[in-house]
Design a protein around this motif. Structure first.
Motif, PDB file in Angstrom:
ATOM      1  N   SER A 152     -12.011   6.328  -6.992  1.00 62.30           N
ATOM      2  CA  SER A 152     -10.899   5.462  -7.385  1.00 62.30           C
ATOM      3  C   SER A 152     -10.902   5.153  -8.876  1.00 62.30           C
ATOM      4  N   ASP A 205      -0.197  -1.036   2.892  1.00 59.98           N
ATOM      5  CA  ASP A 205      -0.236  -0.372   1.584  1.00 59.98           C
ATOM      6  C   ASP A 205       0.905  -0.844   0.704  1.00 59.98           C
ATOM      7  N   THR A 214       0.107  -4.437  -0.480  1.00 57.71           N
ATOM      8  CA  THR A 214      -0.851  -4.418  -1.587  1.00 57.71           C
ATOM      9  C   THR A 214      -0.175  -4.003  -2.889  1.00 57.71           C
ATOM     10  N   ALA A 215       0.671  -2.970  -2.793  1.00 58.67           N
ATOM     11  CA  ALA A 215       1.381  -2.492  -3.981  1.00 58.67           C
ATOM     12  C   ALA A 215       2.347  -3.541  -4.502  1.00 58.67           C
ATOM     13  N   ARG A 252       0.330  -6.203  -6.343  1.00 58.42           N
ATOM     14  CA  ARG A 252      -0.227  -5.697  -7.606  1.00 58.42           C
ATOM     15  C   ARG A 252       0.857  -5.549  -8.668  1.00 58.42           C
ATOM     16  N   GLU A 297       3.539   0.421 -11.534  1.00 57.76           N
ATOM     17  CA  GLU A 297       2.415  -0.224 -10.864  1.00 57.76           C
ATOM     18  C   GLU A 297       2.462  -0.019  -9.351  1.00 57.76           C
ATOM     19  N   SER A 350      -0.677   1.740  -7.382  1.00 59.07           N
ATOM     20  CA  SER A 350      -1.346   1.102  -6.263  1.00 59.07           C
ATOM     21  C   SER A 350      -1.329   1.987  -5.018  1.00 59.07           C
ATOM     22  N   GLU A 380      -3.884   4.751  -5.225  1.00 62.12           N
ATOM     23  CA  GLU A 380      -5.232   4.290  -4.890  1.00 62.12           C
ATOM     24  C   GLU A 380      -5.383   4.063  -3.388  1.00 62.12           C
ATOM     25  N   SER A 381      -4.355   3.541  -2.762  1.00 61.27           N
ATOM     26  CA  SER A 381      -4.421   3.272  -1.322  1.00 61.27           C
ATOM     27  C   SER A 381      -4.527   4.542  -0.491  1.00 61.27           C
TER      28      SER A 381
END
Length: 257
Positions: A4, A154, A157-158, A161, A234, A238, A241-242
């Motif tokens: 990551s 997901d 989270t995004a 962020r 962003e 995110s 990464e997820s």
């Protein structure tokens, strides 16, 4: 597989379509323990007066493109028409049946397995493609390796962020998230008007019966005025990464037994 932190750059992409040659695919496959393909699935449906009919496809492709740049996966061209029946009241919307979409994705997965690519991740850009969950469930029950991405978690989270203000419930269609991703990935396709198009309708319990036109005149449900290219960047970072736990799961020895 990269972690990551700093990642290698992998697949070649130009615009929406992948530009790999067959040698690129062969070379990438030789460097991994298990080959994974990524299939963007979008739609061709109204997104208000300021976003294109192909918005969901562009979003799915933007997510898949970032994944293919960060991980050693095979990026496939998108499925561009899917299950958009709830948008039928607006001109330009085109749909296929859930049965057809099920068959298309299942056939693609089978074709990939015949060529040595055993795992498929379906990157879904349209919330109305409910059948994709069934495709993955059934494939997994048969012992095949398949996943559906992104999950609601997901996206949440995004959203946090990226500083997206609107909740996932409120930001249902042509709202802050989709407008932000297109402002970042394809600003040339965003027409004037999103700045004043906000409209919310959180109680949509009869959507499947009545369609979108019962809840919005413009086709927008969300707050596109809050969209920005920085938020779009962003959001994609995110989601990229997820994706890593999905790749680890699909390529683990347990998943291959």
């Amino acid at each position: 597989m990269s972690g990551s932190g700093a990642r290698a750059v992998y697949g070649a992409v130009s615009g929406v379509l992948p530009t790999d040659t067959t040698q690129d695919v062969r070379s990438r496959g030789a460097g991994v323990s298990a080959q994974v393909a990524v299939l963007p699935v979008g739609s061709f449906e109204q997104h208000g007066p300021f976003l294109p009919l192909a918005t969901d496809t562009l979003v799915a492709c933007a997510v898949a493109r970032e994944i293919a740049a960060a991980y050693p996966v095979h990026l496939l061209p998108p499925v561009t028409v899917s299950c958009s029946h709830e948008h039928a009241a607006w001109p330009g919307t085109v749909s296929i049946s859930a049965v057809t979409l099920h068959a298309v994705v299942t056939d693609i997965a089978a074709s990939l397995r015949r060529s040595g690519v055993d795992a498929l991740v379906v990157v879904n850009g349209h919330g109305g493609n409910y059948v994709l969950g069934n495709v993955v469930q059934e494939a997994s029950a048969r012992g095949e390796r398949m996943a559906l991405f992104p999950a609601a978690e997901d996206w949440e989270t995004a959203r946090e962020r990226a500083g997206v203000v609107t909740s996932l419930l409120t930001d249902m269609h042509a709202g802050e998230i989709e407008t932000s991703i297109l402002l970042h990935a394809h600003p040339e396709f965003v027409r004037p008007g999103h700045e004043s198009a906000d409209f919310t309708a959180d109680d949509r319990r009869h959507l499947l019966t009545l369609g979108m036109s019962a809840y919005t005149e413009s086709g927008v449900i969300g707050r596109p005025s809050l969209g920005s290219a920085e938020k779009g960047k962003e959001l994609l970072a995110s989601l990229t990464e997820s994706f890593e736990p999905y790749l680890v799961l699909l390529t683990s020895p347990t998943a291959r037994t």
